[in-house]
Design an enzyme around this catalytic site. Structure first.
Site, short mmCIF file in Angstrom:
data_model
loop_
_atom_site.label_atom_id
_atom_site.label_comp_id
_atom_site.label_asym_id
_atom_site.label_seq_id
_atom_site.Cartn_x
_atom_site.Cartn_y
_atom_site.Cartn_z
N SER A 1 0.82 -1.21 0.00
CA SER A 1 0.00 0.00 0.00
C SER A 1 0.85 1.25 0.00
CB SER A 1 -0.94 -0.01 1.21
OG SER A 1 -0.21 -0.19 2.38
N HIS B 1 -2.36 -2.93 -5.60
CA HIS B 1 -2.80 -2.49 -4.28
C HIS B 1 -4.31 -2.66 -4.14
CE1 HIS B 1 -3.41 1.08 -1.31
NE2 HIS B 1 -3.52 -0.08 -0.72
N GLU C 1 -5.34 -0.24 -7.31
CA GLU C 1 -4.27 0.60 -7.85
C GLU C 1 -3.22 -0.34 -8.44
OE1 GLU C 1 -3.70 4.76 -5.37
OE2 GLU C 1 -2.89 2.98 -4.46
N ASN D 1 -3.18 6.66 -0.81
CA ASN D 1 -2.63 6.82 0.54
C ASN D 1 -1.75 8.05 0.66
OD1 ASN D 1 -3.99 4.71 1.61
ND2 ASN D 1 -2.32 3.23 1.47
#
Ligand code: 3H9
Length: 702
Positions: A414, A435, A447, A485
């Site tokens: 991540s 991800h 992702e 993130n």
């Protein structure tokens, strides 16, 4: 066969006229289709040889709805309602031959036919609400007349397509047939032979009579359907229009539906939802992908790690019918992981979302082993172990030795550096990041992180794998936190600061909820577990004074019954805690931060503008190739309300100038240089430009 126009033809055989549309990819009811359909039905009605009419499509589906690309532009006659009325008014029986998906205007035209047959795997529905509009060609007036206003309001507000079998049980379709056109022809011949009456749906009164006398059941169904859509315009408009179906005569109901449609279609919420619809499809397109690159076929998969994430990813493969093996370090972990998967499936069965037989079939596709040699015979490996770079590199070194050439090696990281992970193998081109978002079997976003080494084949295979698993893949570049993130980190920083400066978790969560997120950031943190971020901060040597102190006190969130909030007796409802306020006051004093009243407006700006600023940096660096990709990431991975269009779409509504001014103020207020407006944002502010214009064309020209 008569070619009516470029997309519609008409064939008369044994007194039955078959009108067929052929407008790829999905037979959307654009101008040419509408024009051809109207001309065709007029011709069929006028032809004395014709006794019955069948309406069908070529290609992959029955009409998938109005052509969404025409929305917001001046309507070119004939409108869909006019076309539908012409079919409905036909004195000769008209049967719709449904296959694939009859959605929106597609179902509405079918409801204007006297009868509807469908293939067994067809799906029908009115998903307009998902585009921020309501069915605008009679759907809200005809569907209640077929299935009752209570069921209609639930179906229209949910916007979910229903399978042919359920539609048959509800009376939306009249028969399931093996082959749509042949089945419809046989049906219309039977209607003629038996002299069945041609009842128009608009004239049916039986299903709306009860609601007319006692609307309470309708109001209860409407309330239940719209419960989670406070502040969203389309669901409320759907309710109003379905209510009209039994309070107004048909023609007045149609007129009111049209007005509501016209109002919604030009509104920001619908523009936002249409933006997400098209952006979602665009995101999987890789601009520099050479033509002819073919993804590898995925027939078998391996997941390294049977924890929550690994188990969820394994379920995605099983749900897609792909056999998958979980590799774990011990039999004990393996057994635990498989048990967790079984329990998750069992909950779906209990809730009635999955049949026991389907669960058994899916679970049977999931194997487990501690023997790494299984990696030698798989098309894709997804590593889903603890987020620690050293460990991941070690695992990829091992995968490199065991996997056959061409196996896609993916890391479900991540935040970590995918370049570094790739470099730990002798085949960095075969490595990508994939991800997944938690829970992996539920969340739609994926992702796909391309490292500087990733080959085009690997990226194409990862995108294809994502689609196979029913995900929405967005290809992003490699950086700390990737797109989602990395932006979230900006919000988290502000969350911590706001606590010190005087806001409470409930103040901030309320603002974010009001905007339309399903959860506020603190409640979300408590759900995910505050220890996760704490561990990352410890490893990186960063601090978040209030949250660190909560963790030091063993307050990890829901799992410990206390976090930013209190959760009594296993409840999931957050209850504000005065202790947290006290703690924030102490930490503020220790840090020399002066506490004050923070306005809702300031909370709002500090929650969203720093993220928008980070989005601008992400675009500057080419980590995302289009602003709309960022919107897709936030809509499908982080709960950004689709009717607010995503951070970049929203920024365009506010305007870069106002955001730049606010960021300059907050950079000064907090002394955080990271809050200073990004170069790109300043450029947009100066030029009056928009995020929405930033995309592939601009990049290519730069
Ligand atoms: C409506 O009907 C309003 C009426 O009530 C009133 C009017 C007055 N228009 O999804 P895919 C494109 S509102 C234009 O990848 P799949 C899509 O962008 C409409 N374009 O395929 C894509 O283009 P590209 C209500 C459309 O097989 C390509 O087709 N209907 C439309 O995975 C392939 O799409 C809906 O909301 C459209 N209506 O899924 C249904 N639909 O290749 C919307 C698709 O350039 N559509 N495109 O990226 C869908 O849900 C899915 O496309 C469908 C096929 C399930 C049909």
């Amino acid at each position: 066969m008569v070619q009516i126009n470029a997309v519609i033809d008409l064939t008369v055989t044994e007194a039955i006229a078959v009108i067929t549309a052929d407008s790829p990819p999905v037979n959307a009811l654009g101008h040419a289709v509408r024009e051809g359909l109207l001309a065709a039905v007029k011709q069929a009605v006028a032809d004395p040889q014709v006794k019955g009419i069948v309406l069908g499509c070529k290609g992959r589906t029955f009409f998938a709805g109005a052509d969404i690309t025409e929305f917001g532009k001046p309507l070119k006659a004939p409108g869909l309602t006019e076309v539908i009325e012409a079919y409905e008014a036909s004195p000769k029986p008209v049967v719709a031959a449904i296959f694939g998906t009859a959605l929106g205007g597609g179902l509405e035209i079918a409801l204007g036919c006297h009868f509807r047959v469908a293939s067994a795997d067809a799906r029908v529905g009115l998903p307009e609400v998902k585009l921020g509009i309501l069915p605008g060609a009679g759907g809200t007036q005809r569907l209640p007349r077929l299935i009752g206003p209570e069921r209609a309001v639930a179906a229209i507000v949910a916007g979910a397509p229903m399978p042919a079998k359920a539609a048959l049980a509800d009376g939306i379709i009249d028969e399931i047939v093996a082959e749509p056109i042949a089945g419809a022809v046989a049906f219309v011949k039977r209607v003629l032979a038996e002299g069945l009456p041609l009842v128009k749906v608009r004239d049916r009164e039986d299903k709306i009579a009860t609601a007319r006398e006692n609307p309470a059941a309708f109001e209860a169904a409407a309330k239940a359907a719209t419960k989670k859509f406070a502040g969203v315009e389309a669901p409320a408009a759907c309710v109003e229009s379905v209510r009209n179906s039994f309070t107004l005569p048909f023609d007045e109901g149609m007129e009111a539906e049209r007005k509501l449609f016209m109002k919604l279609v030009v509104g920001d919420q619908s523009r936002a939802q249409r933006h997400i619809f098209f952006s979602e499809r665009e995101a999987a397109k890789v601009p520099d992908m050479p033509a002819g690159v073919k993804p590898a076929v995925i027939k078998k998969a391996v997941v390294i790690g049977g924890g929550t994430m690994g188990g969820g990813i394994a379920m995605c493969f099983a749900n897609a019918g792909v056999p998958v093996t979980i590799v774990e370090t011990s039999e004990e972990f393996l057994a635990k992981g498989l048990e967790r998967i079984k329990k998750t499936y069992a909950v779906s069965v209990e809730r009635g979302a999955l049949a026991q037989a389907a669960m058994d079939k899916r679970f049977a596709l999931i194997a487990g082993t501690t023997d790494w040699n299984v990696i030698g015979d798989t098309d894709i490996v997804i590593e889903a172990v603890f987020e620690e770079l050293g460990l991941k590199k070690e695992i990829f070194g091992k995968l490199d030795k065991l996997a056959k050439p061409g196996t896609l090696l993916a890391s479900n990281t991540s935040t970590l550096d995918v370049d570094a992970i790739a470099q730990s193998t002798s085949r960095p081109g075969d490595v990508v990041g994939m991800h997944f978002f938690s829970p992996a079997n539920v969340m739609k976003l994926l992702e796909i992180v391309r490292s500087k080494h990733s080959s085009m084949e690997s990226i194409a295979t990862a995108v294809a794998a994502g689609k196979l698993l029913g995900k929405i893949p967005v290809v992003v570049g490699n950086c700390d936190g990737f797109v989602g993130n990395r932006m979230l980190a900006r919000r988290s920083t502000e969350c911590e600061r706001l606590l010190l400066e005087g806001a409470t978790p409930q103040d901030v969560d309320a603002v974010v909820l009001k905007f339309g997120f399903p959860m506020g950031p603190y409640a979300m943190g408590d759900l995910a577990g505050l220890d996760v971020g704490w561990r990352i901060r410890q490893a990186r040597g960063t601090v978040a004074p209030v949250t660190d102190a909560l963790c030091e006190a063993g307050r990890f969130g829901q799992k410990t019954g206390r976090g930013y909030y209190i959760y009594e007796n296993g409840s999931r409802v957050p209850v504000p805690d005065p202790e947290v306020l006290k703690l924030a006051e102490q930490k503020a004093e220790a840090a020399g931060v002066k506490r004050r009243n923070i306005s809702e407006q300031e909370i709002f700006e500090r929650m969203f503008y720093p993220m928008i600023n980070e989005a601008a940096r992400i675009l500057e660096e080419g980590i995302a190739v289009r602003a709309s990709d960022i919107d897709v990431v936030w809509a499908y991975g982080y709960g950004w309300p689709v009717w607010q269009g995503g951070p970049c779409f929203y920024a365009d509504l506010v305007g870069a100038k106002a955001i730049v001014a606010a960021l300059e103020h907050y950079a000064e207020l907090t002394g955080d240089a990271g809050l200073k407006p990004a170069k790109l944002l300043k450029e947009l502010a100066a030029s009056g430009g928009k995020f929405g214009d930033i995309g592939v064309a601009q990049k290519a020209a730069a």
